[in-house]
Write a protein that holds these residues in place. Structure first.
Motif, PDB file in Angstrom:
ATOM      1  N   ARG A  83       8.329  16.424  -2.868  1.00 39.75           N
ATOM      2  CA  ARG A  83       9.023  17.241  -3.872  1.00 39.75           C
ATOM      3  C   ARG A  83       8.311  18.579  -4.058  1.00 39.75           C
ATOM      4  NH1 ARG A  83      11.452  16.194  -9.918  1.00 39.75           N
ATOM      5  NH2 ARG A  83      12.922  14.925  -8.815  1.00 39.75           N
ATOM      6  N   ASN A 117      14.046  17.851  -3.432  1.00 38.93           N
ATOM      7  CA  ASN A 117      13.661  16.478  -3.096  1.00 38.93           C
ATOM      8  C   ASN A 117      13.762  16.311  -1.589  1.00 38.93           C
ATOM      9  OD1 ASN A 117      13.205  15.670  -5.672  1.00 38.93           O
ATOM     10  ND2 ASN A 117      14.788  14.091  -5.729  1.00 38.93           N
ATOM     11  N   LYS A 120      13.359  13.514   1.199  1.00 36.81           N
ATOM     12  CA  LYS A 120      13.155  12.106   1.585  1.00 36.81           C
ATOM     13  C   LYS A 120      13.014  12.064   3.102  1.00 36.81           C
ATOM     14  CE  LYS A 120      15.903   9.918  -2.111  1.00 36.81           C
ATOM     15  NZ  LYS A 120      17.193   9.227  -2.370  1.00 36.81           N
ATOM     16  N   VAL A 152      14.835   6.929  -6.042  1.00 39.60           N
ATOM     17  CA  VAL A 152      15.006   7.436  -7.406  1.00 39.60           C
ATOM     18  C   VAL A 152      15.761   6.386  -8.202  1.00 39.60           C
ATOM     19  CG1 VAL A 152      16.030   9.267  -8.805  1.00 39.60           C
ATOM     20  CG2 VAL A 152      14.996   9.839  -6.602  1.00 39.60           C
ATOM     21  N   GLY A 190      19.707   7.773   2.532  1.00 37.63           N
ATOM     22  CA  GLY A 190      19.297   7.799   1.116  1.00 37.63           C
ATOM     23  C   GLY A 190      20.022   8.834   0.280  1.00 37.63           C
ATOM     24  N   ALA A 213      22.257  10.422  -2.747  1.00 37.65           N
ATOM     25  CA  ALA A 213      22.249  10.104  -4.175  1.00 37.65           C
ATOM     26  C   ALA A 213      23.456   9.229  -4.495  1.00 37.65           C
ATOM     27  CB  ALA A 213      22.306  11.398  -4.980  1.00 37.65           C
ATOM     28  N   HIS A 224      22.420   8.535 -12.389  1.00 36.22           N
ATOM     29  CA  HIS A 224      22.337   8.681 -10.937  1.00 36.22           C
ATOM     30  C   HIS A 224      20.980   8.202 -10.448  1.00 36.22           C
ATOM     31  CE1 HIS A 224      20.682  12.268 -12.793  1.00 36.22           C
ATOM     32  NE2 HIS A 224      20.001  12.513 -11.685  1.00 36.22           N
ATOM     33  N   GLY A 225      20.922   7.917  -9.159  1.00 28.36           N
ATOM     34  CA  GLY A 225      19.681   7.480  -8.522  1.00 28.36           C
ATOM     35  C   GLY A 225      19.875   7.619  -7.026  1.00 28.36           C
ATOM     36  N   GLY A 226      19.005   7.002  -6.268  1.00 25.40           N
ATOM     37  CA  GLY A 226      19.180   7.087  -4.813  1.00 25.40           C
ATOM     38  C   GLY A 226      18.137   6.222  -4.133  1.00 25.40           C
ATOM     39  N   ARG A 256      16.518  14.011   4.733  1.00 25.98           N
ATOM     40  CA  ARG A 256      17.442  14.019   3.584  1.00 25.98           C
ATOM     41  C   ARG A 256      16.853  14.940   2.531  1.00 25.98           C
ATOM     42  NH1 ARG A 256      18.805  12.027  -1.801  1.00 25.98           N
ATOM     43  NH2 ARG A 256      17.469  13.850  -1.860  1.00 25.98           N
ATOM     44  N   MET A 307      17.385  17.842  -0.461  1.00 26.43           N
ATOM     45  CA  MET A 307      18.404  18.233  -1.460  1.00 26.43           C
ATOM     46  C   MET A 307      17.755  19.128  -2.515  1.00 26.43           C
ATOM     47  SD  MET A 307      21.078  15.706  -3.312  1.00 26.43           S
ATOM     48  CE  MET A 307      20.077  14.921  -4.553  1.00 26.43           C
ATOM     49  N   PHE A 344       7.399  13.237 -11.013  1.00 26.20           N
ATOM     50  CA  PHE A 344       8.578  12.493 -11.483  1.00 26.20           C
ATOM     51  C   PHE A 344       8.542  11.072 -10.920  1.00 26.20           C
ATOM     52  CE2 PHE A 344      12.893  11.304  -9.952  1.00 26.20           C
ATOM     53  CZ  PHE A 344      13.513  11.078 -11.161  1.00 26.20           C
TER      54      PHE A 344
END
Ligand SMILES: O=C(O)CCC(=O)C(=O)O
Length: 292
Positions: free
Chosen positions: A74, A114, A116, A124, A155, A157, A211-213, A223, A225, A278
């Protein structure tokens, strides 16, 4: 820029997809900058970059990060240190579509990247964004800009449609954990939509939408974002921002105001938390950390 149908879809579902809103050329520039930060991360063993407004690390490294296997998961407020990000977030279409939903007067709150990596564990947990940065009213949008093609395999979201009308605690045993109750995750998974799309697609998300992922389980697909938070200019923070930007409260549409609009009701208020990550707050380790 948005039609009535799009606006009512946003209100109904708590999010709206805008395919191809950001050009390939802009995405390429944003990624070139990120690649440079990933290269620089090779010379660090733990989170770093403390030149931020609250002194917390800008660059967050995953547990297995090393010089040969860089895992920069991140970047907080890339906008503070890169003009490409400033142009994208302060000018052009993004502020315009946000203003269509919560305008006319809108300020930039903060952003983060983010990242990944293929085959890594970072995930997340389900949460909403507003509990991290409570304001006097709820008019706020989180913009999710896809920098890679995304699906469940790498992955993407996952968003729970309609959840912006519901409220869930982000506290456990009296402590803010940045996530809803894990006992509810299966239920949310059953209701969630996977945000499948292409690089350049944008999702506008209500700040109360859950939301999550999951992690990126592919072996060869990045991945990446960009996540940016905007608020109505008459929303004033109840707490100092959790990820403060040097451009915090910069007006990106309309006019500033000194008059706060208040909503009725109750809201959980977090204590400022010491963790600079986070993911750490949600219980995942960073590079150079030992388990307590
Ligand atoms: O990167 C993801 O999949 C979700 C990101 C997110 O919700 C966050 O970082 O707050």
């Amino acid at each position: 820029m948005l039609s009535e149908i799009q606006t009512s879809e946003f209100k109904d579902r708590g999010y709206l997809m805008l395919p191809g809103l950001v050009s390939e050329a802009v995405c390429k520039d944003l990624l070139a900058q990120l690649d440079q930060w990933v290269q620089e991360s090779r010379s660090h063993q733990a989170n770093y970059g403390f030149d931020t407004p609250n002194g917390k690390a800008r660059f967050d490294l995953e547990k297995d990060h090393s010089a040969t296997n860089p895992r920069l998961r991140r970047v907080a407020n890339p906008v503070d240190i890169s003009e490409v990000y400033q142009t994208l977030l302060f000018e052009g279409d993004l502020p315009k579509v946000v203003a269509d939903l919560i305008g006319p007067n809108v300020f930039f709150h903060h952003c983060k990247l983010n990242n990944k990596f293929p085959g890594t564990g970072t995930r997340v947990e389900y949460h909403a964004d507003h509990p991290f940065d409570p304001h006097t009213n709820d008019d706020g949008i989180t913009v999710l800009l896809f920098l890679d093609d995304m699906d469940e395999g790498n992955g993407c979201a996952r968003l729970v449609p309609g959840s912006h009308r519901e409220r869930y605690t982000h506290f456990h045993d009296g402590k803010f954990t940045g996530s809803t109750d894990p006992a509810l995750f299966d239920e949310f998974d059953g209701r969630a939509d996977s945000l499948v799309g292409k690089a350049g697609d944008v999702c506008l998300m209500d700040i109360w939408t859950l939301h999550g992922g999951s992690s990126n389980q592919s072996l060869d697909r990045d991945r990446r974002m960009l996540i940016a938070d905007y608020r109505a200019a008459d929303a004033f923070a109840i707490m100092p921002p959790v990820v403060p930007s040097r451009f915090y409260r910069r007006i990106v549409a309309g006019e500033p105001t000194h008059v706060a609009r208040l909503r009725e009701g109750t809201m959980e208020i977090l204590e400022p938390y010491p963790d600079d990550s986070f993911f750490g707050l949600q219980g995942q380790q960073a590079a150079g950390e030992t388990v307590q």
